[in-house]
Design a protein around this motif. Structure first.
Motif, PDB file in Angstrom:
ATOM      1  N   THR A  45      13.561  50.570  27.246  1.00  0.00           N
ATOM      2  CA  THR A  45      14.480  49.437  27.193  1.00  0.00           C
ATOM      3  C   THR A  45      13.870  48.203  27.842  1.00  0.00           C
ATOM      4  O   THR A  45      12.969  48.307  28.689  1.00  0.00           O
ATOM      5  CB  THR A  45      15.811  49.774  27.902  1.00  0.00           C
ATOM      6  OG1 THR A  45      16.672  48.626  27.837  1.00  0.00           O
ATOM      7  CG2 THR A  45      15.616  50.159  29.354  1.00  0.00           C
ATOM      8  N   SER A  47      16.013  46.350  29.394  1.00  0.00           N
ATOM      9  CA  SER A  47      17.201  46.045  30.197  1.00  0.00           C
ATOM     10  C   SER A  47      17.012  46.462  31.646  1.00  0.00           C
ATOM     11  O   SER A  47      16.871  47.654  31.940  1.00  0.00           O
ATOM     12  CB  SER A  47      18.401  46.786  29.616  1.00  0.00           C
ATOM     13  OG  SER A  47      19.555  46.508  30.367  1.00  0.00           O
ATOM     14  N   SER A 121      27.549  49.737  23.398  1.00  0.00           N
ATOM     15  CA  SER A 121      28.511  49.632  24.501  1.00  0.00           C
ATOM     16  C   SER A 121      29.671  48.703  24.120  1.00  0.00           C
ATOM     17  O   SER A 121      30.807  48.909  24.538  1.00  0.00           O
ATOM     18  CB  SER A 121      27.828  49.136  25.773  1.00  0.00           C
ATOM     19  OG  SER A 121      27.353  47.815  25.591  1.00  0.00           O
ATOM     20  N   THR A 122      29.383  47.681  23.320  1.00  0.00           N
ATOM     21  CA  THR A 122      30.425  46.745  22.881  1.00  0.00           C
ATOM     22  C   THR A 122      31.440  47.490  22.013  1.00  0.00           C
ATOM     23  O   THR A 122      32.658  47.416  22.238  1.00  0.00           O
ATOM     24  CB  THR A 122      29.797  45.584  22.075  1.00  0.00           C
ATOM     25  OG1 THR A 122      28.587  45.170  22.700  1.00  0.00           O
ATOM     26  CG2 THR A 122      30.747  44.424  21.965  1.00  0.00           C
ATOM     27  N   ASN A 181      20.840  43.209  18.794  1.00  0.00           N
ATOM     28  CA  ASN A 181      20.038  44.336  19.279  1.00  0.00           C
ATOM     29  C   ASN A 181      20.152  45.563  18.370  1.00  0.00           C
ATOM     30  O   ASN A 181      19.154  46.171  18.007  1.00  0.00           O
ATOM     31  CB  ASN A 181      20.500  44.666  20.707  1.00  0.00           C
ATOM     32  CG  ASN A 181      19.640  45.711  21.378  1.00  0.00           C
ATOM     33  OD1 ASN A 181      18.518  45.951  20.975  1.00  0.00           O
ATOM     34  ND2 ASN A 181      20.186  46.331  22.407  1.00  0.00           N
ATOM     35  N   SER A 212      23.399  38.232  25.720  1.00  0.00           N
ATOM     36  CA  SER A 212      22.439  38.968  26.549  1.00  0.00           C
ATOM     37  C   SER A 212      20.994  38.518  26.326  1.00  0.00           C
ATOM     38  O   SER A 212      20.188  38.542  27.239  1.00  0.00           O
ATOM     39  CB  SER A 212      22.552  40.472  26.266  1.00  0.00           C
ATOM     40  OG  SER A 212      23.871  40.902  26.531  1.00  0.00           O
ATOM     41  N   LYS A 253      18.836  41.413  30.859  1.00  0.00           N
ATOM     42  CA  LYS A 253      17.863  41.024  29.833  1.00  0.00           C
ATOM     43  C   LYS A 253      17.380  39.601  30.154  1.00  0.00           C
ATOM     44  O   LYS A 253      16.512  39.418  30.986  1.00  0.00           O
ATOM     45  CB  LYS A 253      18.505  41.094  28.440  1.00  0.00           C
ATOM     46  CG  LYS A 253      18.709  42.509  27.915  1.00  0.00           C
ATOM     47  CD  LYS A 253      19.978  43.141  28.387  1.00  0.00           C
ATOM     48  CE  LYS A 253      20.277  44.445  27.710  1.00  0.00           C
ATOM     49  NZ  LYS A 253      21.376  45.165  28.355  1.00  0.00           N
ATOM     50  N   ARG A 395      13.215  52.197  18.561  1.00  0.00           N
ATOM     51  CA  ARG A 395      12.936  50.917  19.216  1.00  0.00           C
ATOM     52  C   ARG A 395      11.843  51.073  20.263  1.00  0.00           C
ATOM     53  O   ARG A 395      11.950  51.928  21.141  1.00  0.00           O
ATOM     54  CB  ARG A 395      14.210  50.378  19.873  1.00  0.00           C
ATOM     55  CG  ARG A 395      14.040  48.963  20.413  1.00  0.00           C
ATOM     56  CD  ARG A 395      15.274  48.461  21.107  1.00  0.00           C
ATOM     57  NE  ARG A 395      15.477  49.145  22.376  1.00  0.00           N
ATOM     58  CZ  ARG A 395      16.439  48.856  23.244  1.00  0.00           C
ATOM     59  NH1 ARG A 395      17.304  47.898  22.956  1.00  0.00           N
ATOM     60  NH2 ARG A 395      16.551  49.520  24.376  1.00  0.00           N
TER      61      ARG A 395
HETATM   62  N1  F0G Z   1      25.158  43.787  24.720  1.00  0.00           N
HETATM   63  C1  F0G Z   1      23.918  43.943  24.243  1.00  0.00           C
HETATM   64  C2  F0G Z   1      23.479  43.157  23.053  1.00  0.00           C
HETATM   65  C3  F0G Z   1      23.052  44.869  24.846  1.00  0.00           C
HETATM   66  O1  F0G Z   1      21.827  45.027  24.351  1.00  0.00           O
HETATM   67  C4  F0G Z   1      23.509  45.602  25.967  1.00  0.00           C
HETATM   68  C5  F0G Z   1      22.654  46.576  26.619  1.00  0.00           C
HETATM   69  C6  F0G Z   1      24.802  45.387  26.440  1.00  0.00           C
HETATM   70  C7  F0G Z   1      25.608  44.454  25.792  1.00  0.00           C
HETATM   71  C8  F0G Z   1      25.350  46.133  27.628  1.00  0.00           C
HETATM   72  O2  F0G Z   1      24.798  45.626  28.783  1.00  0.00           O
HETATM   73  O3  F0G Z   1      23.469  47.492  29.782  1.00  0.00           O
HETATM   74  O4  F0G Z   1      24.146  45.500  31.133  1.00  0.00           O
HETATM   75  O5  F0G Z   1      25.831  47.166  30.449  1.00  0.00           O
HETATM   76  N2  F0G Z   1      21.572  47.005  26.131  1.00  0.00           N
HETATM   77  C9  F0G Z   1      20.619  47.893  26.777  1.00  0.00           C
HETATM   78  C10 F0G Z   1      19.492  48.186  25.817  1.00  0.00           C
HETATM   79  C11 F0G Z   1      21.216  49.081  27.403  1.00  0.00           C
HETATM   80  O6  F0G Z   1      18.675  49.074  26.112  1.00  0.00           O
HETATM   81  O7  F0G Z   1      19.375  47.508  24.795  1.00  0.00           O
HETATM   82  P1  F0G Z   1      24.547  46.505  30.099  1.00  0.00           P
END
Ligand code: F0G
Length: 454
Positions: A45, A47, A121-122, A181, A212, A253, A395
């Motif tokens: 990741t 992140s 997560s969304t 993403n 993000s 990010k 990815r």
């Molecule tokens: N929105 C997007 C577009 C994301 O890519 C992520 C997390 C989140 C929300 C949630 O954020 O992790 O701070 O709670 N993406 C990570 C990834 C986990 O590996 O792409 P978070």
């Protein structure tokens, strides 16, 4: 070349192929269960994996750890206001906590959120409040190999149709994930944000950004959208924020930090309700679950991320990496974005059907042969409850400022070896329970070649 030099270093773990074979089996072939001490190059990741700058580390020493109205909050608030123009700024410890708060406040059971693409997560947080997450990607998003510039766009025609259709009344929020993403890190154009803005205004629906990766989206607008070439990343980012009612972001990010998130809004009433919930569940509204030093690192990180030299290097690295992987025989999603390269495991491993997770087969083999950790973005991650992901992607994410070109050359060599063995790879099957966001926890076993493989 990298527009920075390296001041602190960490050793890279090395294991033998035999050791990794055992480690994989002990981790039940789930890469999220492998210990980082056993990973040589970690592309799981982008992140929270950023290498912070000396200015960020220095700023952390100035962290004001007062409970209420710490000066670090004021610096963070100023940085976010200057960047976004939103008056209401709420710090929070990560993106999904922001999602939970916002959707609890904005949605009622049975309502719909429409997006270019909800991240996992969304989607989970929309469904958590008994609502439905509707993805409306533009048609080009389905073309893995075309060079279309803005495959992250929302399909404005489908959005309009949804709003005038029988479910139109239920649509409570429109979301643009920048960059998208789940859909290959592809950008959304300013023109598309403007189009969504007009539709949302007509139907009086709030338009929000999942910001993000806002800086990377801004940079890709500058390089790809006609008429934007002479603007700075900061100007384009501001133009994106100016078109919407608010945003949330995982600052792990483009916050250039190891933790953090935000909600930023125009509407004071919605912000007040978010703050009420924040206080109950995360912390006082001026720290939102973060330490003062985290807010300092973020305030500085939000300055650094829009540096044109940094963004140019990031985009160039992703483009070079995608090209080199393709030359090594790995089909990749075109064109490359910034934060990752997405491989098409479905095309590489056509003998493994989606239900046996071709992406996971590629992930496991890359780890076994070279200690490179990547993540599956296919049916394992997005096919919960018997569904099938539109594509079987893997990815290869690029942590910010962490790996140099020669680290990535090592990955390219490893990919060449895996490609040479592609026909020998077998799929997987899940054993045991499958909780929501199953890919983080499930246990898998390889199908035995010639016995239970299809
Ligand atoms: N929105 C997007 C577009 C994301 O890519 C992520 C997390 C989140 C929300 C949630 O954020 O992790 O701070 O709670 N993406 C990570 C990834 C986990 O590996 O792409 P978070």
């Amino acid at each position: 070349m990298e527009p920075f030099r390296i001041k602190a270093v960490e050793p890279i773990p090395m294991r033998t192929t035999e050791e990794r074979q055992r480690i994989l089996a002990e981790a039940d072939y789930n890469i999220f269960r492998v210990h980082s001490a056993d990973v040589t190059i970690d592309l799981l990741t982008d992140s929270g994996t950023t290498a912070m700058s000396s200015k960020q580390w220095a700023a952390m020493f100035l962290g004001d750890e007062s409970y209420a109205w710490a000066s670090s909050y004021e610096r963070f608030e100023r940085a976010v206001r200057e960047l976004t123009g939103f008056p209401e700024v709420i710090p929070i410890h990560q993106g999904r906590a922001a999602e939970r708060l916002l959707f609890t406040v904005l949605l009622r059971p049975g309502q719909i959120t429409a997006a270019n693409g909800h991240f996992d997560s969304t989607r989970a947080n929309v469904e958590q409040v008994d609502c439905q997450a509707e993805d409306l990607p533009c048609p080009e998003a389905a073309e893995l190999v075309s060079e279309a510039s803005f495959k992250g766009n929302i399909d404005l025609g489908r959005l309009q149709k949804l709003l005038v259709g029988p479910d139109g009344e239920q649509v409570a929020v429109v979301i643009l994930t920048v960059t998208n993403n789940g859909g290959g890190g592809q950008p959304v154009s300013l023109e598309n944000i403007q189009g969504a803005r007009e539709i949302c205004r007509r139907y009086e629906i709030p338009l929000l950004l999942d910001a993000s990766r806002f800086a990377e989206n801004a940079y890709l607008i500058i390089t790809r959208e006609p008429g934007q070439q002479n603007r700075t990343p900061r100007e384009v980012a501001r133009a994106m924020f100016d078109l919407v009612d608010g945003c949330w972001a995982s600052l792990k990010k483009d916050g250039m930090s190891n933790t953090g998130g935000l909600i930023a809004l125009r509407d004071a009433k919605t912000a007040a309700r978010c703050r009420e919930l924040l206080t109950i569940s995360e912390g006082f509204p001026t720290y939102g679950g973060l330490a003062g030093r985290d807010l300092e690192a973020l305030a500085q990180g939000l300055q650094e991320v829009t540096d044109p030299a940094y963004l140019a290097h990031r985009a160039d690295t992703a483009a070079w990496f995608a090209g080199a992987l393709t030359k090594a025989g790995l089909p990749t999603l075109r064109p490359a974005g910034c934060h990752a390269v997405y491989a098409d495991a479905g095309q590489l491993l056509p003998h493994i059907p989606p239900e046996n997770f071709p992406g996971q087969a590629l992930v496991c083999e890359l780890y076994r042969l070279a200690g490179v950790r990547t993540t599956e973005f296919g049916t394992l991650a997005f096919g919960q409850d018997g569904g099938q992901a539109p594509n079987e992607l893997v990815r290869l994410a690029l942590p910010r400022r962490v790996y140099t070109r020669s680290h990535l050359e090592y990955v390219v060599d490893a990919v060449g070896d895996v490609v040479g063995r592609a026909r020998e790879l077998t799929g997987f099957t899940i054993t045991g329970p499958q909780p929501p966001m199953r890919h983080f926890t499930v246990k898998l076993i390889p199908l035995q070649e010639g016995r239970d493989s299809p």
